[in-house]
Scaffold this active site. Structure first.
Site, short mmCIF file in Angstrom:
data_model
loop_
_atom_site.label_atom_id
_atom_site.label_comp_id
_atom_site.label_asym_id
_atom_site.label_seq_id
_atom_site.Cartn_x
_atom_site.Cartn_y
_atom_site.Cartn_z
CD GLU A 83 -2.97 -1.15 0.24
OE1 GLU A 83 -3.07 -0.14 -0.48
OE2 GLU A 83 -3.71 -2.14 0.15
CB CYS A 146 -6.16 -2.27 6.93
SG CYS A 146 -6.37 -4.00 7.39
CG HIS A 170 -4.56 -4.86 2.35
ND1 HIS A 170 -4.85 -3.52 2.18
CD2 HIS A 170 -5.24 -5.28 3.47
CE1 HIS A 170 -5.67 -3.14 3.16
NE2 HIS A 170 -5.92 -4.18 3.95
#
Ligand code: PCA
Length: 205
Positions: A83, A146, A170
């Site tokens: 991410e 998250c 993730h």
């Protein structure tokens, strides 16, 4: 000789009716069977807006880590996702495991709309892709727990002038989680372990 970097890897417990969370299974593997287990610390977080970020904050306030890898499950994704950004935004219709569904809005009012990962995300992606591993960069960690933990952690690191390289990662569902979900992608545990091992090797070298 270079000093061994301090590495923290976090994961989450199962949520929203799932019996397992692949990120928790990966933490168990790191603790028990990973070849360099002595070099990696782990922390399991509850899927709770109220508790998860503060638990992680109290750990990183005690110990300065060179790397912080936060793992979580992202059902629907087919690759492991690095991410790149955390958004200062909550947007969910699903409650967390405390039964709380926060209102849509900023995580911390008055702070930056987004914070970028402090990890060299593209370097990690390129090296993993060279090894034909299923990795991709993602530009959204979602609007749920998250992303919340990611934003709060990046903000805390910045405001406390810490140099940790931090990234949220993730992972897809495991195959056993999609038996009752037609057309949902998944990834087997061995592949997830390979990717995580490679990420940690890059960090350790
Ligand atoms: N995934 C959720 C929260 C916990 C987890 O493993 C998310 O993507 O927000």
């Amino acid at each position: 000789m270079m000093k061994t970097p301090r590495i923290l890897v976090t994961g989450f417990s199962p949520f929203l009716g799932e019996k397992i969370n692949p990120s928790e299974i990966l933490l168990e593997w790191l603790k028990k069977d990973f070849a360099f287990q002595s070099k990696v610390e782990t922390l399991l977080l509850p899927v709770s807006f109220a508790a998860a970020a503060s638990l992680l904050e109290s750990r990183i306030a005690q110990t300065s880590y060179d790397y912080i890898f936060m793992l979580g499950q992202a059902g629907g994704r087919s690759k492991i996702n690095l991410e790149r950004v955390a958004l200062n935004w909550i947007e969910t219709e699903k409650p967390d495991e405390d039964g709380v569904t926060p209102l849509q809005g900023p995580i911390v009012s008055g702070k930056e709309s987004a914070l970028f990962s402090t990890l060299l995300v593209s370097k990690f992606k390129d090296q993993l892709q060279e090894k034909q591993l299923p990795i991709a960069v993602s530009l959204s960690a979602g609007g749920y727990v998250c992303n919340y933990v990611y934003y709060k952690t990046l903000l805390w690191l910045r405001e406390n002038k810490r140099k940790s390289q931090a990234c949220f990662i993730h992972v897809p569902f495991l195959p056993e989680q999609v038996l009752d979900k037609p057309d949902m992608p998944s990834m087997d545990l061995e592949t997830m372990k390979k990717v995580l091992e490679e990420i940690l090797q890059i960090a350790l070298n």
